[in-house]
Scaffold this active site. Sequence first.
Site, PDB file in Angstrom:
ATOM      1  CE  LYS A   1      -0.306  -8.506   6.110  1.00 48.78           C
ATOM      2  NZ  LYS A   1      -0.735  -7.182   5.594  1.00 48.78           N
TER       3      LYS A   1
ATOM      4  CE1 TYR B   1       2.246  -3.915   8.753  1.00 49.93           C
ATOM      5  CE2 TYR B   1       1.123  -5.203  10.426  1.00 49.93           C
ATOM      6  CZ  TYR B   1       1.596  -5.064   9.130  1.00 49.93           C
ATOM      7  OH  TYR B   1       1.413  -6.075   8.221  1.00 49.93           O
TER       8      TYR B   1
ATOM      9  CG  PHE C   1      -4.409   1.805   7.440  1.00 50.50           C
ATOM     10  CD1 PHE C   1      -3.358   1.013   7.878  1.00 50.50           C
ATOM     11  CD2 PHE C   1      -4.162   2.713   6.410  1.00 50.50           C
ATOM     12  CE1 PHE C   1      -2.098   1.108   7.323  1.00 50.50           C
ATOM     13  CE2 PHE C   1      -2.895   2.824   5.844  1.00 50.50           C
ATOM     14  CZ  PHE C   1      -1.866   2.021   6.306  1.00 50.50           C
TER      15      PHE C   1
ATOM     16  NE  ARG D   1       7.732  -4.059  -1.894  1.00 48.29           N
ATOM     17  CZ  ARG D   1       6.898  -3.786  -0.890  1.00 48.29           C
ATOM     18  NH1 ARG D   1       6.957  -4.482   0.231  1.00 48.29           N
ATOM     19  NH2 ARG D   1       6.017  -2.817  -0.995  1.00 48.29           N
TER      20      ARG D   1
ATOM     21  CB  THR E   1      -0.787  -2.755  -0.738  1.00 51.85           C
ATOM     22  OG1 THR E   1       0.635  -2.608  -0.675  1.00 51.85           O
ATOM     23  CG2 THR E   1      -1.368  -2.746   0.664  1.00 51.85           C
TER      24      THR E   1
ATOM     25  NE  ARG F   1      -0.349  -8.144  -0.285  1.00 48.96           N
ATOM     26  CZ  ARG F   1       0.648  -7.286  -0.048  1.00 48.96           C
ATOM     27  NH1 ARG F   1       1.185  -6.614  -1.046  1.00 48.96           N
ATOM     28  NH2 ARG F   1       1.098  -7.114   1.179  1.00 48.96           N
TER      29      ARG F   1
ATOM     30  CG  ASN G   1      -2.685  -7.127   2.430  1.00 51.73           C
ATOM     31  OD1 ASN G   1      -2.451  -7.661   3.509  1.00 51.73           O
ATOM     32  ND2 ASN G   1      -2.011  -6.079   2.013  1.00 51.73           N
TER      33      ASN G   1
ATOM     34  CG  HIS H   1       4.502  -7.642   5.998  1.00 54.78           C
ATOM     35  ND1 HIS H   1       4.390  -6.288   5.783  1.00 54.78           N
ATOM     36  CD2 HIS H   1       5.798  -7.861   6.346  1.00 54.78           C
ATOM     37  CE1 HIS H   1       5.575  -5.715   6.006  1.00 54.78           C
ATOM     38  NE2 HIS H   1       6.437  -6.657   6.346  1.00 54.78           N
TER      39      HIS H   1
ATOM     40  CD  GLU I   1       9.535  -5.762   8.044  1.00 48.73           C
ATOM     41  OE1 GLU I   1       9.050  -4.650   7.787  1.00 48.73           O
ATOM     42  OE2 GLU I   1       9.415  -6.753   7.285  1.00 48.73           O
TER      43      GLU I   1
END
Length: 139
Positions: free
Chosen positions: A10, A50, A58, A86, A92, A103, A113, A116, A127
């Site tokens: 990100k 998203y 948010f 994950r 998260t 993270r 964070n 993704h 995705e």
Amino acid sequence: MTERTFSIIKPDATARNITGKINAVIEDAGLRIVAQRRIRMSRVQAEKFYEVHKERPFYGELVEYMTSGPVVVQVLEGDNAVAKYREVMGATNPAQAAEGTIRKLFAESIQNNSVHGSDSQDNAKIEIAQFFKDEDIVG
Ligand code: CMP
């Protein structure tokens, strides 16, 4: 079972020039980066990506943030890649992320964070298809 998952490094991470450090954690965990592209996400792309969070408070800020700088979109491959990534990403909210996770190591906040990752194999397929053609994924 060998499977694929979708990853985004990100804007908070590209801004700090730590994409290589994040890729090292990914590769050390045994996942292979089989496709990767640095892009500037358009508003339309971010809103669509998203969409499931559209009703969340948010959402607006999230779309702003995801379009605020470059991101690196990736396809990762490996045994149980969805669940493994994950685990490698951590929670998260970085305050709750386990030691050694991306993270915990790098994230700035619940929004910023750093990464993704898809939450299921079905979503991984959806995705991946939003950002990559089959021939651009080289396993
Ligand atoms: P990600 O795993 O990409 O999924 C949704 C994103 O929304 C999340 O990471 C964060 O970047 C962002 N976000 C911002 N606030 C929240 C929140 N309160 N809960 C979950 N995700 C949030």
